[in-house]
Design an enzyme around this catalytic site. Structure first.
Site: not given
Ligand code: 5GP
Ligand code: ZN
Length: 115
Positions: A7, A88, A94, A101, A103
């Protein structure tokens, strides 16, 4: 603390992948999103690996409350008084990283409904 070796966010929490940390305590970790969607955009994650919001249950829901306490604290520290919290859950919504997590987005007008 349960961890998933594959992960991305478990690796970030462990410091194995660098991140721009905003806040950390025993139970959660917060860091700026690598691809910000607003002038302020950070993520708050429980340190425990929980795959998504659909896996929240009576055993782990205290961690969700803890994340929201952290969000309020961080926003006070950043002097942010209006913000949007987004989760999400699942592919269609998405979710790209399968570690729960939240946002936190701020610093611009938000649209409703979200896209
Ligand atoms: P999701 O799309 O799963 O709701 O959000 C994942 C978030 O993680 C995205 O907004 C993406 O920009 C962020 N993200 C993906 N990889 C990394 C990383 O290596 N470092 C950081 N700081 N954010 C990341
Ligand atoms: Zn994890």
């Amino acid at each position: 603390m349960h961890r998933d070796e594959n992960c991305l966010f478990c690796k970030i929490i462990a410091g194995e992948i660098p991140s721009n940390k905003v806040y950390e305590d025993d139970l959660c970790y917060a860091f700026y999103d690598i691809e910000p969607q607003a002038p302020v955009h950070f993520l708050v994650v429980p340190k425990e690996h929980i795959c998504c919001a659909a896996a929240i249950n009576g055993e782990n829901s205290g961690l969700v409350a803890h994340c929201f306490e952290a969000i309020a604290k961080i926003c006070r520290q950043l002097d942010v008084d209006s913000y949007r919290v987004v989760n999400n859950c699942g592919d269609q919504a998405g979710q790209t990283v399968k570690h729960l997590h939240f946002h936190v987005l701020a610093g611009r007008d938000m649209t409703w409904p979200p896209g």
